[in-house]
Design a protein around this motif. Structure first.
Motif, PDB file in Angstrom:
ATOM      1  N   GLN A   4      36.445  38.343  36.332  1.00  0.00           N
ATOM      2  CA  GLN A   4      37.642  39.077  36.753  1.00  0.00           C
ATOM      3  C   GLN A   4      38.509  39.422  35.541  1.00  0.00           C
ATOM      4  O   GLN A   4      39.041  40.526  35.432  1.00  0.00           O
ATOM      5  CB  GLN A   4      38.446  38.255  37.768  1.00  0.00           C
ATOM      6  CG  GLN A   4      39.610  39.016  38.380  1.00  0.00           C
ATOM      7  CD  GLN A   4      39.134  40.230  39.158  1.00  0.00           C
ATOM      8  OE1 GLN A   4      38.339  40.110  40.076  1.00  0.00           O
ATOM      9  NE2 GLN A   4      39.586  41.425  38.781  1.00  0.00           N
ATOM     10  N   ASP A  52      51.493  30.360  37.859  1.00  0.00           N
ATOM     11  CA  ASP A  52      50.855  30.331  36.538  1.00  0.00           C
ATOM     12  C   ASP A  52      51.903  30.314  35.430  1.00  0.00           C
ATOM     13  O   ASP A  52      51.765  29.582  34.447  1.00  0.00           O
ATOM     14  CB  ASP A  52      49.958  31.565  36.358  1.00  0.00           C
ATOM     15  CG  ASP A  52      48.618  31.431  37.073  1.00  0.00           C
ATOM     16  OD1 ASP A  52      48.292  30.335  37.548  1.00  0.00           O
ATOM     17  OD2 ASP A  52      47.900  32.454  37.152  1.00  0.00           O
ATOM     18  N   HIS A 103      46.259  33.094  27.838  1.00  0.00           N
ATOM     19  CA  HIS A 103      45.996  31.664  27.881  1.00  0.00           C
ATOM     20  C   HIS A 103      45.360  31.329  29.216  1.00  0.00           C
ATOM     21  O   HIS A 103      45.669  31.967  30.222  1.00  0.00           O
ATOM     22  CB  HIS A 103      47.292  30.863  27.713  1.00  0.00           C
ATOM     23  CG  HIS A 103      47.852  30.944  26.334  1.00  0.00           C
ATOM     24  ND1 HIS A 103      48.601  32.031  25.912  1.00  0.00           N
ATOM     25  CD2 HIS A 103      47.741  30.118  25.267  1.00  0.00           C
ATOM     26  CE1 HIS A 103      48.927  31.845  24.640  1.00  0.00           C
ATOM     27  NE2 HIS A 103      48.424  30.705  24.231  1.00  0.00           N
ATOM     28  N   GLN A 119      50.815  33.523  42.859  1.00  0.00           N
ATOM     29  CA  GLN A 119      49.933  32.934  41.853  1.00  0.00           C
ATOM     30  C   GLN A 119      50.454  33.209  40.447  1.00  0.00           C
ATOM     31  O   GLN A 119      50.452  32.330  39.587  1.00  0.00           O
ATOM     32  CB  GLN A 119      48.507  33.476  42.007  1.00  0.00           C
ATOM     33  CG  GLN A 119      47.505  32.778  41.108  1.00  0.00           C
ATOM     34  CD  GLN A 119      47.381  31.305  41.438  1.00  0.00           C
ATOM     35  OE1 GLN A 119      47.039  30.962  42.560  1.00  0.00           O
ATOM     36  NE2 GLN A 119      47.684  30.433  40.490  1.00  0.00           N
ATOM     37  N   GLY A 163      38.702  21.268  36.305  1.00  0.00           N
ATOM     38  CA  GLY A 163      39.640  21.488  35.216  1.00  0.00           C
ATOM     39  C   GLY A 163      39.173  22.509  34.199  1.00  0.00           C
ATOM     40  O   GLY A 163      39.822  22.724  33.173  1.00  0.00           O
ATOM     41  N   MET A 198      45.207  29.791  32.542  1.00  0.00           N
ATOM     42  CA  MET A 198      46.338  29.405  33.367  1.00  0.00           C
ATOM     43  C   MET A 198      45.906  28.531  34.536  1.00  0.00           C
ATOM     44  O   MET A 198      44.729  28.446  34.874  1.00  0.00           O
ATOM     45  CB  MET A 198      47.036  30.652  33.877  1.00  0.00           C
ATOM     46  CG  MET A 198      47.633  31.438  32.724  1.00  0.00           C
ATOM     47  SD  MET A 198      48.948  32.524  33.277  1.00  0.00           S
ATOM     48  CE  MET A 198      49.319  33.293  31.704  1.00  0.00           C
ATOM     49  N   TYR A 199      46.903  27.948  35.161  1.00  0.00           N
ATOM     50  CA  TYR A 199      46.694  27.056  36.299  1.00  0.00           C
ATOM     51  C   TYR A 199      45.728  27.647  37.326  1.00  0.00           C
ATOM     52  O   TYR A 199      44.752  27.019  37.729  1.00  0.00           O
ATOM     53  CB  TYR A 199      48.058  26.758  36.930  1.00  0.00           C
ATOM     54  CG  TYR A 199      47.976  26.163  38.293  1.00  0.00           C
ATOM     55  CD1 TYR A 199      47.629  24.821  38.468  1.00  0.00           C
ATOM     56  CD2 TYR A 199      48.236  26.932  39.424  1.00  0.00           C
ATOM     57  CE1 TYR A 199      47.546  24.275  39.726  1.00  0.00           C
ATOM     58  CE2 TYR A 199      48.150  26.396  40.682  1.00  0.00           C
ATOM     59  CZ  TYR A 199      47.807  25.062  40.827  1.00  0.00           C
ATOM     60  OH  TYR A 199      47.717  24.542  42.082  1.00  0.00           O
ATOM     61  N   GLY A 200      45.987  28.883  37.724  1.00  0.00           N
ATOM     62  CA  GLY A 200      45.195  29.502  38.787  1.00  0.00           C
ATOM     63  C   GLY A 200      43.780  29.877  38.363  1.00  0.00           C
ATOM     64  O   GLY A 200      42.966  30.260  39.203  1.00  0.00           O
ATOM     65  N   VAL A 224      42.860  23.123  40.973  1.00  0.00           N
ATOM     66  CA  VAL A 224      42.391  22.076  40.055  1.00  0.00           C
ATOM     67  C   VAL A 224      42.596  20.675  40.635  1.00  0.00           C
ATOM     68  O   VAL A 224      41.927  19.733  40.215  1.00  0.00           O
ATOM     69  CB  VAL A 224      43.075  22.253  38.672  1.00  0.00           C
ATOM     70  CG1 VAL A 224      44.567  22.026  38.763  1.00  0.00           C
ATOM     71  CG2 VAL A 224      42.449  21.380  37.599  1.00  0.00           C
ATOM     72  N   PHE A 234      42.913  24.313  30.559  1.00  0.00           N
ATOM     73  CA  PHE A 234      44.305  24.709  30.741  1.00  0.00           C
ATOM     74  C   PHE A 234      45.019  24.910  29.403  1.00  0.00           C
ATOM     75  O   PHE A 234      44.989  24.039  28.537  1.00  0.00           O
ATOM     76  CB  PHE A 234      45.068  23.655  31.558  1.00  0.00           C
ATOM     77  CG  PHE A 234      46.504  24.005  31.788  1.00  0.00           C
ATOM     78  CD1 PHE A 234      46.852  25.038  32.644  1.00  0.00           C
ATOM     79  CD2 PHE A 234      47.528  23.331  31.125  1.00  0.00           C
ATOM     80  CE1 PHE A 234      48.176  25.385  32.864  1.00  0.00           C
ATOM     81  CE2 PHE A 234      48.864  23.666  31.334  1.00  0.00           C
ATOM     82  CZ  PHE A 234      49.181  24.688  32.201  1.00  0.00           C
ATOM     83  N   LEU A 283      41.797  27.713  36.963  1.00  0.00           N
ATOM     84  CA  LEU A 283      41.033  26.461  36.855  1.00  0.00           C
ATOM     85  C   LEU A 283      40.292  26.115  38.133  1.00  0.00           C
ATOM     86  O   LEU A 283      40.790  26.355  39.235  1.00  0.00           O
ATOM     87  CB  LEU A 283      41.988  25.307  36.511  1.00  0.00           C
ATOM     88  CG  LEU A 283      42.840  25.500  35.254  1.00  0.00           C
ATOM     89  CD1 LEU A 283      43.755  24.287  35.066  1.00  0.00           C
ATOM     90  CD2 LEU A 283      41.979  25.729  34.029  1.00  0.00           C
ATOM     91  N   ASP A 284      39.126  25.518  37.956  1.00  0.00           N
ATOM     92  CA  ASP A 284      38.398  25.018  39.115  1.00  0.00           C
ATOM     93  C   ASP A 284      38.673  23.523  39.257  1.00  0.00           C
ATOM     94  O   ASP A 284      39.447  22.935  38.509  1.00  0.00           O
ATOM     95  CB  ASP A 284      36.906  25.358  39.007  1.00  0.00           C
ATOM     96  CG  ASP A 284      36.225  24.643  37.855  1.00  0.00           C
ATOM     97  OD1 ASP A 284      36.774  23.649  37.324  1.00  0.00           O
ATOM     98  OD2 ASP A 284      35.128  25.086  37.468  1.00  0.00           O
ATOM     99  N   ILE A 285      38.014  22.942  40.240  1.00  0.00           N
ATOM    100  CA  ILE A 285      38.259  21.545  40.594  1.00  0.00           C
ATOM    101  C   ILE A 285      37.917  20.596  39.445  1.00  0.00           C
ATOM    102  O   ILE A 285      38.398  19.476  39.398  1.00  0.00           O
ATOM    103  CB  ILE A 285      37.452  21.238  41.887  1.00  0.00           C
ATOM    104  CG1 ILE A 285      37.874  19.950  42.555  1.00  0.00           C
ATOM    105  CG2 ILE A 285      35.958  21.278  41.614  1.00  0.00           C
ATOM    106  CD1 ILE A 285      37.224  19.765  43.921  1.00  0.00           C
ATOM    107  N   ARG A 343      35.976  33.587  37.253  1.00  0.00           N
ATOM    108  CA  ARG A 343      37.297  34.038  36.802  1.00  0.00           C
ATOM    109  C   ARG A 343      37.172  34.833  35.487  1.00  0.00           C
ATOM    110  O   ARG A 343      37.904  35.796  35.270  1.00  0.00           O
ATOM    111  CB  ARG A 343      38.194  32.813  36.637  1.00  0.00           C
ATOM    112  CG  ARG A 343      39.614  33.125  36.285  1.00  0.00           C
ATOM    113  CD  ARG A 343      40.394  33.745  37.427  1.00  0.00           C
ATOM    114  NE  ARG A 343      41.638  34.285  36.893  1.00  0.00           N
ATOM    115  CZ  ARG A 343      42.130  35.483  37.164  1.00  0.00           C
ATOM    116  NH1 ARG A 343      41.536  36.266  38.035  1.00  0.00           N
ATOM    117  NH2 ARG A 343      43.233  35.880  36.604  1.00  0.00           N
TER     118      ARG A 343
END
Lengths: 249, 249
Positions: B176, A180, B157, A176, B167, B159-161, A15, B210, B163-165, B173
């Motif tokens: 997946q 997270d 929720h 990861q 936000g 999560m950080y991982g 991000v 996020f 997210l793309d650039i 994802r």
């Protein structure tokens, strides 16, 4: 020493717009294998001999992370061979030769029949002593990670997408998952600008498989340092991580 | 038509030893952007004009998936321009020219100030009509996905991982996440050999960010076909997926 060239491809950023730690970690595993293979001790060479390389420790310290479109090289070499372990080092560099960061890994070679570690000093068809390079890297090696916590903050299961070609949860996937979980637990500390990671340490203890129940324990050691342990419900430790962030600006 | 070459890199495979759907999906997004950019209507061209491409539908159908070390090409072209949407097609091919599979995507161009879709027939500085190629692909287009279920089978929720650039949770994802949830819910049906996916359809309705609470609803439509809807707790639909598996052997 072997050097491999990479470019940060779109959709491999996090991000913050920088190469994700997942992709970097998997690239380190990849060059470890490419380099070992070029010296005839890669994964497939070992599989033929009914052995498998197992990652025991991984430390990655990055002063900066390349952004989309930027190029980086990873240079890797074996720096030491012990009886049961071998050290492989990595330098991640900009095209001008300055360092983005460095990494340190420790591997064991497991006999797939006995599940016992092989004696790396006395391998059957010679060894890979000729591959050893003594050059060191300017980061601290792995420390002893202790995670003091009250209870699990997250319960999950190893899922399809976490698995590698061997049916294990991919080693970098745990990183990861730990990141997270830390971001999820400490959003107020870490959400501003999605505070960037400076250094990670991973200690691998056990494999996990599809459907395994995984519990996450987190200890906030400071505003910049968080430890995470992933355990199975029988309390078996799967992996411990120590994650250092850059100071918030 | 624009063609881009790829090789399946180690650590981008799934547990079956084939290119993962995540990596394939992100490569489709990447070539969509590369191709659009080469015709001056890529993400960054649009950003300059305060617009952004938004993925509305994605269908991917694969007769086979390349394995580690194998090469594949992705050819992509714009096939239609409507008032508010444009269709972009993809063929994923082996080096001998035969098809691994095909993909179909529908995009809207959103004005970043008004959040309204732009009129693609009358873009200010001309349009990209000169990029349209009429060639079709031999797979069915998107269908109307309906997911009839009783309750959420998984709560998580963003999560950080994820997210793309920008936000947002990365579009691929969600695929997946849906696959992970389906394999988790139907392990007895799908675990043998980790039954392989033949076709996926995605309908994107809303972005998530996020920390957003995401609920997963699954309908098993047959032993080979599963539908998944991801919603926010206010019942807003984020994405619907329809996943077809190859028949079990």
């Amino acid at each position: 020493m072997d050097t491999y060239k990479f470019t940060v491809e779109p959709f491999t950023e996090d991000v913050t717009g920088r190469l994700s730690w997942s992709v970097l970690g998997n690239h380190l595993l990849r060059v470890a294998n490419l380099s070992a293979s070029s010296h005839h001790f890669g994964f497939s060479d070992m599989q033929t001999a009914k052995h498998a390389w197992v990652l025991s420790r991984l430390v990655i310290e990055m002063y900066d992370m390349p952004r989309t479109g930027e190029c980086y090289d990873i240079t890797t070499w074996v720096s030491k061979i012990y009886r049961q372990f071998t050290d492989r080092l990595f330098s991640i560099k900009k095209p001008d030769g300055s360092a983005y960061g460095h990494a340190y890994s420790i591997w064991a070679l497991i006999d797939l029949d006995t599940r016992m570690p092989a004696d790396l000093q006395h391998l059957p068809n010679g060894s890979f002593h000729d591959a050893v390079e003594t050059q060191v890297i300017p980061i601290d090696g792995p420390s002893r990670i202790r995670v003091k916590t009250d209870g699990a903050v997250r319960d999950t299961h190893a899922m399809y997408g976490d698995l590698d070609i061997n049916g294990h949860v991919n080693s970098i996937r745990y990183l990861q998952m730990a990141l997270d979980t830390i971001y999820q637990q400490y959003p107020d500390d870490l959400k501003p600008l999605m505070s960037r990671v400076r250094r990670v340490e991973m200690t691998y203890s056990a494999e996990s498989y599809f459907g395994d129940h995984l519990q996450f324990f987190i200890e906030k050691q400071s505003h910049q340092k968080y430890a995470c342990e992933i355990k199975k419900p029988n309390a078996e430790s799967v992996v411990k991580c120590l994650i250092d962030f850059f100071p918030a600006k």
